[in-house]
Design an enzyme around this catalytic site. Sequence first.
Site, PDB file in Angstrom:
ATOM      1  N   ARG A   7      -1.105 -41.275  -0.446  1.00 49.10           N
ATOM      2  CA  ARG A   7      -0.380 -41.074  -1.861  1.00 49.10           C
ATOM      3  C   ARG A   7      -0.241 -42.429  -2.409  1.00 49.10           C
ATOM      4  O   ARG A   7      -0.135 -43.546  -1.663  1.00 49.10           O
ATOM      5  CB  ARG A   7       0.943 -40.588  -1.301  1.00 49.10           C
ATOM      6  CG  ARG A   7       0.906 -39.098  -0.811  1.00 49.10           C
ATOM      7  CD  ARG A   7       2.352 -38.556  -0.349  1.00 49.10           C
ATOM      8  NE  ARG A   7       2.150 -37.203   0.139  1.00 49.10           N
ATOM      9  CZ  ARG A   7       2.390 -36.347  -0.394  1.00 49.10           C
ATOM     10  NH1 ARG A   7       3.134 -36.266  -1.435  1.00 49.10           N
ATOM     11  NH2 ARG A   7       2.085 -35.009   0.116  1.00 49.10           N
ATOM     12  N   THR A  39       3.806 -40.648   5.412  1.00 51.76           N
ATOM     13  CA  THR A  39       3.037 -39.485   4.820  1.00 51.76           C
ATOM     14  C   THR A  39       4.054 -38.519   4.236  1.00 51.76           C
ATOM     15  O   THR A  39       5.144 -38.270   4.770  1.00 51.76           O
ATOM     16  CB  THR A  39       2.269 -38.848   6.224  1.00 51.76           C
ATOM     17  OG1 THR A  39       1.664 -37.594   5.653  1.00 51.76           O
ATOM     18  CG2 THR A  39       3.266 -38.399   7.111  1.00 51.76           C
ATOM     19  N   GLY A  40       3.382 -37.775   3.312  1.00 47.31           N
ATOM     20  CA  GLY A  40       4.315 -36.846   2.541  1.00 47.31           C
ATOM     21  C   GLY A  40       3.690 -35.402   3.086  1.00 47.31           C
ATOM     22  O   GLY A  40       4.185 -34.551   2.557  1.00 47.31           O
ATOM     23  N   SER A  41       2.834 -35.579   4.080  1.00 47.25           N
ATOM     24  CA  SER A  41       2.370 -34.243   4.699  1.00 47.25           C
ATOM     25  C   SER A  41       1.886 -33.231   3.414  1.00 47.25           C
ATOM     26  O   SER A  41       0.995 -33.540   2.499  1.00 47.25           O
ATOM     27  CB  SER A  41       3.343 -33.571   5.392  1.00 47.25           C
ATOM     28  OG  SER A  41       2.716 -32.755   6.277  1.00 47.25           O
ATOM     29  N   HIS A  42       2.329 -32.146   3.485  1.00 49.57           N
ATOM     30  CA  HIS A  42       1.667 -30.884   2.666  1.00 49.57           C
ATOM     31  C   HIS A  42       2.612 -31.109   1.261  1.00 49.57           C
ATOM     32  O   HIS A  42       2.401 -30.169   0.430  1.00 49.57           O
ATOM     33  CB  HIS A  42       1.908 -29.723   3.128  1.00 49.57           C
ATOM     34  CG  HIS A  42       3.208 -29.359   3.696  1.00 49.57           C
ATOM     35  ND1 HIS A  42       3.749 -29.782   4.944  1.00 49.57           N
ATOM     36  CD2 HIS A  42       4.108 -28.589   3.040  1.00 49.57           C
ATOM     37  CE1 HIS A  42       5.106 -29.597   4.657  1.00 49.57           C
ATOM     38  NE2 HIS A  42       5.244 -28.382   3.861  1.00 49.57           N
TER      39      HIS A  42
END
Length: 197
Positions: free
Chosen positions: A60, A109-112
């Site tokens: 990101r 992390t922003g994951s999904h």
Amino acid sequence: MGPAAHLSHLFDPSVIREYDIRGVVGRTLGSRDAWALGRSFASMLCRAGGHRVAVGYDGRLSSPELKDALVRGLMASGADVIEIGLGPSPMLYFAEASEQDIDGGVQVTGSHNPADHNGFKLVQQGRPFFGADLTELGRVAAAGEWLEGNGCHEHRDILPRYVNRLIADLGDLDPAALAGLRIGWDAGNGAAGPVIE
């Protein structure tokens, strides 16, 4: 940030969740939060007898800035940081589990979630860091119960060992069996791209 700004930190009530810390960058989550998370996590880890933290991040646009603030916070509370670079969350878990000198880990992390979201996943001394751990992290930040220190910072290329570990799961797959196959991978512009490559 002036001296008074370093005394404590209140996270937005919406960002501390059951399994991670997650928010909307620029609204509920920012560099100050990443720094305070680093201060709090390092203090908790050092009090538990650890001091070396692996740090990874996803692809990101906001991740490098959050990662840098996190690293500064970790070091300010005395943790030594081993930065493993861009990669998927399982690469961080692999580093924390397989590297003998690593006591904990944080993945930015922003994951999904949508592109404007980001956050942090944490592990400590071989176990997940969630629930009551995250609640305690928020309390430590709010109380400013931070250790003072001057941790070290190093970069470590864990990617080749991580890829070798993934390949080991294929067992005795005969490369000749793959002859003539055309295989396509779609990493979805994610941090798994370098691993697949």
